[in-house]
Write an enzyme that holds these catalytic residues in place. Structure first.
Site, PDB file in Angstrom:
ATOM      1  N   GLY A   1       0.796  -1.052  -0.044  1.00  0.00           N
ATOM      2  CA  GLY A   1       0.092  -0.063  -0.080  1.00  0.00           C
ATOM      3  C   GLY A   1       0.732   1.254   0.136  1.00  0.00           C
ATOM      4  O   GLY A   1       2.254   0.996   0.005  1.00  0.00           O
ATOM      5  N   SER A   2       0.253   2.453   0.285  1.00  0.00           N
ATOM      6  CA  SER A   2       0.952   3.582  -0.068  1.00  0.00           C
ATOM      7  C   SER A   2       2.235   3.756   1.104  1.00  0.00           C
ATOM      8  O   SER A   2       3.334   4.235   0.807  1.00  0.00           O
ATOM      9  CB  SER A   2       0.077   4.810   0.285  1.00  0.00           C
TER      10      SER A   2
ATOM     11  N   GLU B   1       3.870   1.389   2.151  1.00  0.00           N
ATOM     12  CA  GLU B   1       5.184   0.413   2.070  1.00  0.00           C
ATOM     13  C   GLU B   1       6.117   0.859   0.894  1.00  0.00           C
ATOM     14  O   GLU B   1       7.094   0.509   0.530  1.00  0.00           O
ATOM     15  CB  GLU B   1       4.399  -0.874   1.830  1.00  0.00           C
TER      16      GLU B   1
ATOM     17  N   GLU C   1      -3.728 -10.694   1.136  1.00  0.00           N
ATOM     18  CA  GLU C   1      -2.805 -10.870   2.066  1.00  0.00           C
ATOM     19  C   GLU C   1      -2.784 -12.565   2.685  1.00  0.00           C
ATOM     20  O   GLU C   1      -1.721 -12.885   2.871  1.00  0.00           O
ATOM     21  CB  GLU C   1      -3.077  -9.988   3.420  1.00  0.00           C
TER      22      GLU C   1
ATOM     23  N   HIS D   1       0.592  -4.593   4.227  1.00  0.00           N
ATOM     24  CA  HIS D   1       0.078  -3.156   4.196  1.00  0.00           C
ATOM     25  C   HIS D   1      -0.403  -3.071   5.924  1.00  0.00           C
ATOM     26  O   HIS D   1      -0.623  -4.281   6.463  1.00  0.00           O
ATOM     27  CB  HIS D   1      -1.442  -2.774   3.697  1.00  0.00           C
TER      28      HIS D   1
ATOM     29  N   HIS E   1      -8.226 -31.977  18.476  1.00  0.00           N
ATOM     30  CA  HIS E   1      -8.927 -31.376  17.757  1.00  0.00           C
ATOM     31  C   HIS E   1     -10.110 -32.032  18.321  1.00  0.00           C
ATOM     32  O   HIS E   1     -10.986 -31.175  19.106  1.00  0.00           O
ATOM     33  CB  HIS E   1      -8.873 -31.914  16.380  1.00  0.00           C
TER      34      HIS E   1
ATOM     35  N   GLY F   1      -4.968 -25.812  10.887  1.00  0.00           N
ATOM     36  CA  GLY F   1      -6.533 -26.072  10.232  1.00  0.00           C
ATOM     37  C   GLY F   1      -7.027 -25.044   9.758  1.00  0.00           C
ATOM     38  O   GLY F   1      -8.199 -25.032   9.570  1.00  0.00           O
TER      39      GLY F   1
HETATM   40  N1  TZD Z   1     -12.712 -21.285   7.832  1.00  0.00           N
HETATM   41  C1  TZD Z   1     -11.257 -21.386   7.983  1.00  0.00           C
HETATM   42  C2  TZD Z   1     -10.211 -20.120   7.598  1.00  0.00           C
HETATM   43  N2  TZD Z   1     -10.702 -22.357   8.426  1.00  0.00           N
HETATM   44  C3  TZD Z   1     -11.758 -23.511   8.720  1.00  0.00           C
HETATM   45  N3  TZD Z   1     -11.091 -24.636   9.140  1.00  0.00           N
HETATM   46  C4  TZD Z   1     -12.957 -23.351   8.470  1.00  0.00           C
HETATM   47  C5  TZD Z   1     -13.540 -22.367   8.259  1.00  0.00           C
HETATM   48  C6  TZD Z   1     -13.946 -24.459   8.858  1.00  0.00           C
HETATM   49  N4  TZD Z   1     -14.050 -25.519   7.954  1.00  0.00           N
HETATM   50  C7  TZD Z   1     -13.149 -26.760   8.509  1.00  0.00           C
HETATM   51  O1  TZD Z   1     -12.373 -26.976   9.411  1.00  0.00           O
HETATM   52  S1  TZD Z   1     -13.348 -27.881   7.313  1.00  0.00           S
HETATM   53  C8  TZD Z   1     -14.248 -27.126   6.290  1.00  0.00           C
HETATM   54  C9  TZD Z   1     -14.552 -25.840   7.052  1.00  0.00           C
HETATM   55  C10 TZD Z   1     -15.327 -24.688   6.213  1.00  0.00           C
HETATM   56  C11 TZD Z   1     -14.617 -27.570   5.022  1.00  0.00           C
HETATM   57  C12 TZD Z   1     -13.708 -27.706   3.889  1.00  0.00           C
HETATM   58  O2  TZD Z   1     -14.494 -28.075   2.629  1.00  0.00           O
HETATM   59  P1  TZD Z   1     -13.427 -28.559   1.531  1.00  0.00           P
HETATM   60  O3  TZD Z   1     -13.222 -30.337   2.051  1.00  0.00           O
HETATM   61  O4  TZD Z   1     -14.415 -28.687   0.379  1.00  0.00           O
HETATM   62  O5  TZD Z   1     -12.044 -28.106   1.264  1.00  0.00           O
HETATM   63  P2  TZD Z   1     -14.206 -31.534   2.279  1.00  0.00           P
HETATM   64  O6  TZD Z   1     -13.261 -32.615   1.649  1.00  0.00           O
HETATM   65  O7  TZD Z   1     -15.489 -31.316   1.437  1.00  0.00           O
HETATM   66  O8  TZD Z   1     -14.464 -31.590   3.693  1.00  0.00           O
END
Ligand code: TZD
Ligand code: CA
Length: 526
Positions: free
Chosen positions: A25-26, A28, A47, A70, A280, A400
């Protein structure tokens, strides 16, 4: 007298931090003025994608990486991606611009009010230097903190600082050497060897740090000496051990009770290069079975301090593996043969079973292919079919957080042009980092993206069952055609309809990025 900018560029150049992943951005622009020719700026369009690409690049090269973001809005956009870089322990230096010093207090547009505080719970170290003269030293600290802590760091620099005079006291930072010693002390080493050699049924648990530290083959040597079964730590982000090796038992399920069950009958669990543990699903139980003792070896002092059980030794896993391999001079029983993969099941209609897709990758891609996976419902299908025998073969979002996979694959492919790279990306995951396709196209990164389109957030359907929520809204994602999205970003694409077609496509190895969309059947993560 050199400028702050000149000394800072010189410092970065000497440390080999000449590839900058960024979105400017500006604020930077003054940092980017007069960049020496040795630098290359890899522009990302969002980002999250910038940090994902940088994370993949740093992990694949084993070197720290420089990111340019930024101020508040740009840095805020990067937060989700930073959670993954923190969990994968990626040394990443984020340099962000700030309004000129007199404009911060009155909160001029694009000033970042208390910039370090914005980032602090996430990054390992964050600062805004108290004066322009301190910028080069602070930049050096940002790099050394990132390397020593193995964690992203954040430096906010008011943009009028870059043209200021650096002062002679800046120059000593150019030659500094900062390193960490890593071997356990004599008494610690003696005690550890005694505990491991005295164990009747030891078990090894290996974390992603083993692969990050280049210890993939050393881990095999240790396991074969010990003759012990090997599990990968839960919530795995890099593969530390060949997954079809006869001693490999798989990735530990990420719940307290199933981990404890997997340890049943073992008097010693030796955890190398992992937190204890990144659970988890909340599946309560006793952390360890009766009679099982756990020793964690990690160079992450915080991971040692926060573990809820066992003893911990803060030392480099590599030094400890060497120590144990030397102490265990007799070979264990011969480990036996690598286990073959089963025949993949087929799906109904014109969808492919994910295992068919992975079997095709296994059979058609070269053995040194690096995979970046972000497809959450296909986890168990993946490990059933893949046969990964080399270091740096597998990357997954470490915290995750979706949005690592696609950008991460671009970064891995840029960092390791000597290896084929495949991103295995779900139709949900792809959207969080989709703009990385543009960077791949612009840099002609030879990357294959296999896009698994099952039309839904598959893993969340499975979670719905686990949590007793069968009726949550917002889980289906129909109407996405990634062949057209990819074309819009300049990436060639294909939609394949059969396993044969997929196998034929994978046998080609183009020198530009491509996206291969496959309609897949829904499976469960475990
Ligand atoms: N947003 C973010 C940034 N991270 C996350 N982990 C999620 C939302 C929640 N989430 C999961 O933990 S798995 C999933 C979501 C939305 C589904 C991913 O769908 P996909 O994979 O199509 O990539 P599958 O194989 O259909 O589960
Ligand atoms: Ca999906």
């Amino acid at each position: 007298m050199p400028s702050v900018r000149r000394v800072s560029h010189e410092f970065l150049e000497r440390r080999g931090l000449t590839t900058i992943f960024g979105n400017p951005g500006s604020n930077e622009l003054p940092f980017l003025a007069e960049l020496p020719d040795s630098f290359r700026y890899v522009l990302g369009l969002h980002e999250g994608a910038v940090v994902g690409m940088a994370d993949g690049y740093a992990q694949a090269t084993g070197r720290p990486v420089l990111v340019n973001l930024h101020a508040a809005s740009g840095s805020g956009n990067a937060m989700g991606a930073l959670t993954n870089a923190v969990a994968s322990r990626t040394p990443m230096v984020v340099v962000a611009g700030q309004q000129v010093r007199p404009a911060i207090g009155p909160e001029a547009n694009l000033s970042s009010v208390d910039a370090p505080a914005l980032m602090k719970p996430l990054v390992g170290w964050a600062a805004e230097p108290a004066c322009a003269e301190d910028v080069p030293r602070a930049l050096a600290q940002a790099l050394f903190e990132a390397e020593l802590q193995r964690r992203p760091t954040y430096l906010s620099v008011p943009y009028d600082d870059w043209a200021a005079e650096a002062g002679d006291n800046c120059l000593p930072i150019l030659d500094r050497r900062v390193e960490r010693g890593s071997a356990p002390g004599g008494e610690q080493a003696r005690r550890l060897v005694e505990q491991v050699t005295a164990a009747r049924r030891p078990l090894l648990v290996l974390g992603g740090d083993i692969d990050s530290a280049g210890l993939f083959d050393d881990a095999v040597r240790l396991a074969e000496r010990l003759g012990s079964p090997v599990w990968a730590a839960p919530s795995l982000f890099r593969l530390p051990f060949p997954n079809r090796h006869p001693l490999f038992r798989g990735v530990l399920p990420a719940g307290i009770a199933p981990v404890s069950a997997a340890f049943e009958g073992h008097d010693l669990v030796l955890v190398l290069g992992a937190p204890v543990f990144r659970y988890h699903e909340y599946l309560p139980g006793r952390y360890l079975p009766e009679g099982t003792h756990l020793i964690q070896v990690t160079d992450d002092a915080s991971a040692a301090a926060r573990a809820p059980m066992g003893e911990a030794l803060v030392a480099a896993p590599g030094a400890v593996i060497d120590l144990l391999v030397n102490a265990l001079d007799a070979l264990g029983e011969a480990a036996g043969e690598y286990r073959p993969a089963p025949e993949p099941p087929t799906a109904e209609g014109d969808r492919l079973h994910p295992e068919e897709v992975f079997a095709a990758l296994r059979d058609r891609m070269p053995h040194d292919t690096a995979y970046v996976a972000e497809s959450t419902s296909t986890n168990s299908a993946w490990w059933r079919q893949m046969d990964l025998r080399r270091s740096g073969s597998y990357y997954f979002p470490a915290a995750g957080g979706l949005g690592f996979g696609l950008p991460g694959a671009v970064g891995v492919a840029m960092g390791r042009p000597d290896r084929p790279v495949v991103g295995v990306i779900g139709d949900g995951s792809a959207n969080y980092g989709i703009t990385a396709l543009w960077t791949a196209a612009q840099h002609r990164v030879p990357l294959t993206v296999v896009l698994l389109r099952n039309g839904t957030y598959g893993a969340l359907r499975w979670f719905g069952g686990l949590l007793g929520v069968p009726d949550a809204p917002g889980l289906d994602i129909p109407g996405l055609d990634f062949t057209r999205i990819a074309e819009g970003y300049g990436v060639a694409s294909q939609h394949v309809h059969s396993a044969e077609e997929l196998r034929a496509v994978l046998a080609e190895h183009p020198e530009h990025p491509r996206l291969v969309q496959v309609d897949t059947a829904l499976t469960t993560p475990s």
